[in-house]
Write a protein that holds these residues in place. Structure first.
Motif, PDB file in Angstrom:
ATOM      1  N   ASN A  86     -90.156  54.822 -69.501  1.00  0.00           N
ATOM      2  CA  ASN A  86     -89.502  53.525 -69.649  1.00  0.00           C
ATOM      3  C   ASN A  86     -89.854  52.614 -68.476  1.00  0.00           C
ATOM      4  O   ASN A  86     -90.531  53.003 -67.551  1.00  0.00           O
ATOM      5  CB  ASN A  86     -87.993  53.722 -69.770  1.00  0.00           C
ATOM      6  N   SER A  87     -89.371  51.405 -68.568  1.00  0.00           N
ATOM      7  CA  SER A  87     -89.732  50.290 -67.692  1.00  0.00           C
ATOM      8  C   SER A  87     -91.122  49.779 -68.068  1.00  0.00           C
ATOM      9  O   SER A  87     -91.352  49.480 -69.234  1.00  0.00           O
ATOM     10  CB  SER A  87     -89.614  50.665 -66.220  1.00  0.00           C
ATOM     11  N   MET A  88     -92.097  49.764 -67.182  1.00  0.00           N
ATOM     12  CA  MET A  88     -93.373  49.114 -67.481  1.00  0.00           C
ATOM     13  C   MET A  88     -94.308  49.907 -68.403  1.00  0.00           C
ATOM     14  O   MET A  88     -94.956  49.307 -69.260  1.00  0.00           O
ATOM     15  CB  MET A  88     -94.102  48.744 -66.192  1.00  0.00           C
ATOM     16  N   THR A 112     -96.295  57.399 -66.208  1.00  0.00           N
ATOM     17  CA  THR A 112     -94.986  57.092 -65.635  1.00  0.00           C
ATOM     18  C   THR A 112     -95.136  56.276 -64.367  1.00  0.00           C
ATOM     19  O   THR A 112     -96.174  56.327 -63.698  1.00  0.00           O
ATOM     20  CB  THR A 112     -94.214  58.395 -65.336  1.00  0.00           C
ATOM     21  N   GLY A 113     -94.103  55.534 -64.040  1.00  0.00           N
ATOM     22  CA  GLY A 113     -94.070  54.824 -62.771  1.00  0.00           C
ATOM     23  C   GLY A 113     -93.669  55.762 -61.649  1.00  0.00           C
ATOM     24  O   GLY A 113     -93.216  56.892 -61.873  1.00  0.00           O
ATOM     25  N   ASP A 114     -93.807  55.299 -60.422  1.00  0.00           N
ATOM     26  CA  ASP A 114     -93.512  56.162 -59.280  1.00  0.00           C
ATOM     27  C   ASP A 114     -92.023  56.450 -59.138  1.00  0.00           C
ATOM     28  O   ASP A 114     -91.634  57.550 -58.735  1.00  0.00           O
ATOM     29  CB  ASP A 114     -94.074  55.573 -57.981  1.00  0.00           C
ATOM     30  N   LEU A 115     -91.144  55.497 -59.502  1.00  0.00           N
ATOM     31  CA  LEU A 115     -89.713  55.756 -59.397  1.00  0.00           C
ATOM     32  C   LEU A 115     -89.257  56.784 -60.429  1.00  0.00           C
ATOM     33  O   LEU A 115     -88.459  57.676 -60.123  1.00  0.00           O
ATOM     34  CB  LEU A 115     -88.909  54.463 -59.562  1.00  0.00           C
ATOM     35  N   ALA A 116     -89.751  56.667 -61.646  1.00  0.00           N
ATOM     36  CA  ALA A 116     -89.405  57.648 -62.674  1.00  0.00           C
ATOM     37  C   ALA A 116     -89.948  59.024 -62.313  1.00  0.00           C
ATOM     38  O   ALA A 116     -89.303  60.048 -62.569  1.00  0.00           O
ATOM     39  CB  ALA A 116     -89.933  57.200 -64.035  1.00  0.00           C
ATOM     40  N   PHE A 117     -91.134  59.070 -61.717  1.00  0.00           N
ATOM     41  CA  PHE A 117     -91.700  60.343 -61.269  1.00  0.00           C
ATOM     42  C   PHE A 117     -90.803  60.979 -60.205  1.00  0.00           C
ATOM     43  O   PHE A 117     -90.456  62.163 -60.290  1.00  0.00           O
ATOM     44  CB  PHE A 117     -93.103  60.118 -60.716  1.00  0.00           C
ATOM     45  N   VAL A 146     -98.373  55.723 -62.109  1.00  0.00           N
ATOM     46  CA  VAL A 146     -98.750  54.351 -61.753  1.00  0.00           C
ATOM     47  C   VAL A 146     -97.863  53.957 -60.573  1.00  0.00           C
ATOM     48  O   VAL A 146     -96.693  53.613 -60.735  1.00  0.00           O
ATOM     49  CB  VAL A 146     -98.565  53.394 -62.950  1.00  0.00           C
ATOM     50  N   ASN A 147     -98.420  54.044 -59.384  1.00  0.00           N
ATOM     51  CA  ASN A 147     -97.643  53.898 -58.162  1.00  0.00           C
ATOM     52  C   ASN A 147     -97.810  52.497 -57.585  1.00  0.00           C
ATOM     53  O   ASN A 147     -98.803  52.186 -56.928  1.00  0.00           O
ATOM     54  CB  ASN A 147     -98.082  54.951 -57.137  1.00  0.00           C
ATOM     55  N   ASN A 148     -96.791  51.657 -57.857  1.00  0.00           N
ATOM     56  CA  ASN A 148     -96.775  50.335 -57.233  1.00  0.00           C
ATOM     57  C   ASN A 148     -95.699  50.268 -56.154  1.00  0.00           C
ATOM     58  O   ASN A 148     -95.244  49.186 -55.785  1.00  0.00           O
ATOM     59  CB  ASN A 148     -96.577  49.229 -58.279  1.00  0.00           C
ATOM     60  N   GLU A 170    -102.903  59.812 -59.706  1.00  0.00           N
ATOM     61  CA  GLU A 170    -102.154  58.662 -59.207  1.00  0.00           C
ATOM     62  C   GLU A 170    -103.036  57.417 -59.170  1.00  0.00           C
ATOM     63  O   GLU A 170    -104.129  57.431 -58.606  1.00  0.00           O
ATOM     64  CB  GLU A 170    -101.608  58.936 -57.807  1.00  0.00           C
ATOM     65  N   ILE A 171    -102.525  56.357 -59.788  1.00  0.00           N
ATOM     66  CA  ILE A 171    -103.180  55.042 -59.726  1.00  0.00           C
ATOM     67  C   ILE A 171    -102.360  54.146 -58.811  1.00  0.00           C
ATOM     68  O   ILE A 171    -101.167  53.914 -59.069  1.00  0.00           O
ATOM     69  CB  ILE A 171    -103.268  54.406 -61.135  1.00  0.00           C
ATOM     70  N   ARG A 172    -102.955  53.683 -57.736  1.00  0.00           N
ATOM     71  CA  ARG A 172    -102.254  52.779 -56.811  1.00  0.00           C
ATOM     72  C   ARG A 172    -102.458  51.334 -57.260  1.00  0.00           C
ATOM     73  O   ARG A 172    -103.588  50.882 -57.417  1.00  0.00           O
ATOM     74  CB  ARG A 172    -102.790  52.970 -55.395  1.00  0.00           C
TER      75      ARG A 172
END
Length: 578
Positions: free
Chosen positions: A401-403, A451-456, A478-480, A547-549
């Motif tokens: 979820n999210s982005m 997944t995003g970094d927070l969900a991870f 996807v680490n932003n 990981e994608i920065r």
């Protein structure tokens, strides 16, 4: 008969009936009070048992298995707060209509409300989120038939549309060790088949009502079919047949099962979330809208439906719910969705300007969206486009979820690969994402989670299942460095507190998490390296973390620039049309 033998036969009858009723999997968290059930479930040869120490992750792991198998999966924990940790997954199960059997051990009645350790009120613990709460009787050998009947009832109730969670609470007295050597352990109260056969029919609407509805659809030239998340594998074929007969475009959510497969996709539109942001399309008024499945992800679509609430909007729901968050429904049809489509797929209408226009705009929008595949920057939307190209046939793509789920809505285009796209959209939360995806990976292979970094971070404990059971999955983080979704929301304008309250950068190096759980870890710096990392993960067993920065500010700018460019092009090309 001794207490141990009575307990063994009673609980053995319940466990055996779960197996006879089609329960194939159980996820167990360690504890003392649940000992007899845990040992009996592990002992039964027809049930696959998984151990997961963290109850919150365990519950989502079970949810993932149930999502993939479309059948009830059992959960077991000890008494006390262990059961409370199931709550997020139980809520998701209820709202996403996934069947779960939540089995909780409890103190016997004489140890409740008297200060006994690890005891709390577990009666109706999950409130309205459990379809049914069942307080089991204390074990007695003469109650084996009752145990079997209750197991059958629980399975049937969990699976009955709308599917969902059932809570079964077991008060148990010490001693807790069952006798697994009893020669007739699984036989007490049994029959040659399931204790009670449960037959469920398919919901239908009377012929008069269907005939009236068919007449309305024949008269309505400007119609839309909207399909959201659903659990029906036959729906894609039925919906596309209905669309072809009525000459209505199908606005297919990425979770609908319509964007990928061998069915006819010529009526399926996959770019509406982008083009409905323009006034040219927002002003294109439908006469009738048919909605199937859950409400789609797209906010632009919800706003479009609200704007045209005077159109005749039909919501079809086999679970007899009220799936209408836009409050625009004109008619609720409680009927099996496939049966509905087939019943109304009559004589084919002639092709209309309406369907031609929607198709042209979708193709025009897609042509512009596909330009992201030329981007050299690590743009989050390109993660989806590249992944859909790399994944083989019959793969599963789980999006957080999210982005990620919103980028899937924008950039997951139609194809013939039969790729399953899944997400937890019951509550739309980021908790339990890893665990749910890994649960699905026990059934659906290969599986990739984006997944995003927070969900991870929120579900890192879920990685334990992959280590314990050698699961094969790829996790793309996807680490932003924070909550990217908030940059797209009004909170972004409150710069003073935005980063502390919403951006929430954590600054964590997830390579350490990968090492702790025995996963490979790659951090590609180009799209070529990204493709190689994913291909390697697909080819080799085990857990792989890629990981994608990305940069949150740059990602926001690129999304907005792309939408703005496309909106201008659509307005210039189609703005003159009514």
């Amino acid at each position: 008969m001794s207490h141990i033998h009575a307990m063994s036969y009673y609980l053995g009858a319940f466990v055996d009936e779960l197996a006879r009723g089609g329960v194939q999997d159980v996820v167990i968290s360690p504890g003392s009070r649940s000992t007899p059930l845990a040992l009996l479930l592990a002992e039964h040869t027809s049930i696959q048992s998984y151990l997961h120490v963290d109850e919150r992750s365990a519950a989502f792991f079970a949810l993932g298995i149930a999502k993939a198998k479309k059948r009830p999966v059992a959960l077991l924990c000890t008494s006390g707060t262990a059961a409370a940790n199931y709550f997020p997954a139980v809520a998701e199960s209820y709202h996403s209509r996934v069947p779960l059997l939540v089995l909780t051990a409890d103190r016997p009645h004489e140890l409740r409300d008297v200060g006994a350790p690890q005891a709390m009120n577990q009666m109706n613990l999950f409130g309205s989120f459990a379809k049914t709460f069942i307080e089991m009787a204390l074990p007695e050998e003469k109650l084996c038939s009752y145990a079997r009947a209750t197991a059958t009832r629980a399975i049937a109730t969990a699976a009955h549309a709308p599917a969902g969670p059932i809570h079964v609470n077991f008060p148990l007295r010490e001693p807790l060790l069952p006798d697994l050597t009893l020669p007739d352990l699984w036989d007490r109260g049994s029959r040659s088949f399931a204790y009670t056969l449960v037959n469920e029919g398919v919901r239908h609407v009377d012929e008069i009502a269907l005939s009236q509805l068919y007449g309305k659809l024949l008269e309505a030239e400007n119609g839309l079919i909207i399909v959201g998340d659903n659990n029906n594998d036959e729906l894609a074929w039925a919906v596309t047949l209905l669309a072809e007969r009525l000459q209505y475009p199908v606005l297919a959510d990425p979770l609908s099962g319509l964007r990928s497969g061998s069915h006819d996709t010529s009526y399926v539109l996959d770019c509406y979330d982008t083009f409905l942001r323009t006034s040219a399309l927002q002003n294109k008024k439908p006469d009738v809208v048919i909605r199937l499945g859950a409400m789609p992800v797209s906010k632009a679509l919800t706003q479009y439906l609200k704007k045209h609430d005077d159109a005749w909007q039909i919501v079809v729901d086999p679970g007899a719910g009220w799936r209408d968050p836009a409050l625009t429904a004109s008619q609720m049809v409680y009927m099996d969705e496939v049966a509905f489509c087939r019943a109304l797929a009559g004589t084919k209408k002639a092709e209309t300007v309406w369907i031609q226009t929607w198709r042209h705009i979708n193709a025009f929008t897609k042509q512009h969206l596909q330009t992201v595949q030329t981007y050299d920057e690590m743009f989050e939307g390109r993660v989806i486009t590249d992944m859909m190209q790399i994944l083989p046939e019959y793969a599963t793509l789980f999006v957080s979820n999210s982005m990620p789920v919103r980028d899937a809505d924008t950039f997951a285009f139609t194809n013939e690969k039969n790729i399953t796209i899944a997400a937890n959209r019951g509550i739309n939360g980021i908790d339990g994402i890893i665990s749910t995806a890994l649960g699905m990976s026990t059934v659906q292979k290969p599986l990739v989670l984006i997944t995003g970094d927070l969900a991870f971070y929120h579900d890192m404990n879920g990685l334990l299942a992959a280590k314990l059971y050698g699961l094969h999955a790829i996790i793309v983080v996807v680490n932003n460095d924070g909550g990217g979704i908030f940059s797209f929301l009004p909170q972004y304008g409150e710069k003073k507190h935005f980063e502390a309250l919403f951006g929430t950068p954590l600054g964590l190096d997830y390579a350490h998490a990968a090492a702790m759980y025995g996963a490979t870890f790659e951090r590609p710096s180009s799209w070529e390296e990204f493709a190689v990392a994913i291909q390697s993960g697909l080819a080799n067993e085990g857990l792989h973390i890629v990981e994608i920065r990305t940069d949150r500010e740059e990602n926001l700018r690129m999304h907005r620039a792309l939408w703005h460019k496309i909106s201008e092009a659509i307005e210039a090309e189609y703005g003159h049309e009514g």
